[in-house]
Design a protein around this motif. Structure first.
Motif: not given
Length: 537
Positions: A244, A249-252, A254-255, A257-258, A287, A535, A537
């Motif tokens: 990974h 950040n919210l892309v990498h 994401h789990a 964040y969910e 966030f 990306v 952010t």
């Protein structure tokens, strides 16, 4: 016995904002890492008998380069080298160890938030005696030496055991393998009210991203603060970070964040990056941008024992939103706007002019070390939650009700051909004088400049630090090229809109006109061929 190994220079060893970062395959070239390490030692004085710190984030090639660096250090007259067990040291922990043990400096082996693995990135950064990244005069001297180096020094001997605490001798030098976590965790206990955090009954999720922060977070959050086992996710550092991208950040992340946006979310969520100096903050359903986090931490820092006497000043990088400036104004303390790069904060911290610093790229820290510090930010948030009894969402809403809200986003265009990125910036800089007064939709450009920083501590001037387009009413867009990548160029576009009363709107909607203006004024699509960022952010 000291051996002299003949070598020839490489022409691509100019350190960036955070040291030398290249692909692993580049560092694996004959004499490549050795040349750079020797150049560092050739460029610094007072090595004889001095102490040096070495450690890294555990990424691929970390152990091999540490073994090389130890032998080169012994051949160059160092008296003692401190190495984190397993070759591990987070960047903030390395900064603390340099300061605590009065070391001359340290080699931090990391490419920060960049991916790791045999086909990915590696890096070497030199930190000076204050624990912070080497200033430009030092990195310039290192670069100059890389262009003329004709030999590197080493001592005879095999690899040492990096996994056992204790001392061994390499040449005439003592190598001390130290616990990488203990000193740092003890420092955190002096800054924050661990008892109050334990008693607050909070729940949390922390994603260490299979990077360096895992052992630190497990010891502090689970063992010392009593959070449930499993609170720390991906807690074992892996050479490839589990495949990974260790960028919080919210892309990498994401789990995470969910999890935090789900119906059974814990009270608090956080993540850190490859070398432990960045942070991601998410409350249940909320966030918090890094710019807002800096402002909110500064406004509430007095709730933590280490900051009860107040702040001396707040510093932020120029691309970071002005939210922290509003806190400084209310507190009646100075606000400093610096170029991107933690070394600029180091001068302010050393001079006692600032206490808390932050960057929009998820780096926040204080005068306890001279690096940004991911776990420090997490612990200060936990201390604030425990002291107030409020949720992250409530703290954010209260803050915006008091100070107004700086809607903010960063758009990254990654891997742009360097020639195209340079042409965009050159074209933009060439038109700066003509832009004021220009109307773009409902926006009018008020001022446009190329940010230059005059350091109030030493009088130095750093120019060409990013193009700023300021609109009437307080909105702005900033353009700059990142110095943290290893291939191509990353164009970063920072977008900001201030609202005194409209504090609960959608960020994307609030920034839409500024996004359109950014493309029109800079010609992003025309220059790069990109119609959208990689990306956000």
């Amino acid at each position: 016995m000291i051996r002299t190994i003949e070598s020839t220079p490489y022409t691509d060893q100019k350190p960036g904002t955070s040291g030398l970062r290249k692909k692993v395959r580049v560092f694996q070239q004959p004499n490549y890492a050795e040349n750079f390490i020797q150049s560092v030692f050739d460029a610094i004085a007072d090595k004889d008998g001095a102490t040096l710190v070495i450690g890294g984030d555990g990424r691929f090639l970390n152990r091999e380069v540490i073994q090389v660096a130890i032998r080169i250090a012994a051949a160059n007259g160092f008296g003692r080298v401190l190495v984190g067990r397993g070759g591990l040291l987070s960047t903030p922990a390395a900064s603390h160890l340099i300061r605590k043990r009065s070391a001359l400096g340290g080699l931090v082996l990391s490419a920060s938030h960049n991916p790791g693995g045999p086909d990915e990135d590696f890096g070497i950064k030199y930190n000076v005696a204050n624990g912070g990244p080497a200033p430009e005069k030092v990195t310039d001297a290192i670069h100059a030496r890389t262009l003329t180096i004709d030999r590197w020094l080493t001592v005879e001997g095999g690899d040492i055991d990096l996994d056992t605490l204790g001392e061994v001798t390499v040449g005439d030098m003592t190598v001390e393998i130290v616990d990488p976590v203990a000193d740092y965790a003890a420092l955190m206990e002096t800054l924050f009210d661990f008892a109050a955090i334990r008693a607050a009954g909070l729940t949390m999720a922390f994603d260490a991203m299979s990077a360096i922060t895992g052992p630190y977070a497990t010891e502090i959050l689970e063992n010392r603060l009593g959070f449930a086992p499993g609170t720390v996710r991906n807690g074992t550092p892996l050479p490839d970070f589990g495949g990974h991208h260790p960028d919080p950040n919210l892309v990498h992340a994401h789990a995470l964040y969910e999890t935090m946006m789900g119906p059974d979310a814990p009270d608090f969520g956080a993540a850190s990056d490859g070398d432990g100096d960045r942070n991601l903050i998410i409350g249940r359903g909320r966030f918090v941008t890094p710019s807002d986090s800096l402002a909110m931490l500064a406004a509430n820092a007095h709730l933590a024992p280490g900051y009860r006497d107040g702040l001396k000043g707040i510093a932020r990088s120029m691309p970071t939103s002005a939210a922290a400036d509003r806190v400084a104004a209310k507190l009646g303390i100075p606000a400093f706007e610096t170029p991107t790069g933690w070394k600029f904060f180091g001068n302010l911290l050393d001079a006692g002019m600032a206490t808390i610093c932050g960057e929009e790229s998820a780096g926040t820290g204080s005068d306890h070390v001279r690096e940004k510090d991911g776990l420090w930010a997490v612990l200060l948030w936990l201390n604030i939650l425990a002291a107030t009894g409020k949720s992250v969402d409530a703290i954010a809403r209260d803050h915006w009700a008091t100070y107004g809200r700086n809607y903010y986003a960063r758009h990254d265009y990654e891997g742009v051909e360097s020639e195209r990125a340079d042409a965009l910036m050159a074209d933009l800089r060439g038109r700066l004088a003509m832009l004021p007064g220009t109307a773009i939709g409902d926006l009018t450009i008020e001022t446009a400049d190329d940010f230059a920083y005059h350091d109030p501590t030493d009088g130095s001037v750093s120019r060409n630090q990013g193009v700023r387009i300021l609109f009437a009413g307080g909105s702005r867009v900033v353009f700059r090229l990142s110095g943290t990548g290893t291939s191509g160029a990353t164009l970063r576009v920072y977008l900001e809109r201030y609202e005194a009363a409209r504090i609960d709107e959608d960020t994307g909607a609030m920034l839409a006109d500024i996004v359109a203006a950014a493309d029109e004024v800079a010609g992003i699509v025309r220059h790069t061929g990109r119609t959208e960022p990689d990306v956000v952010t």
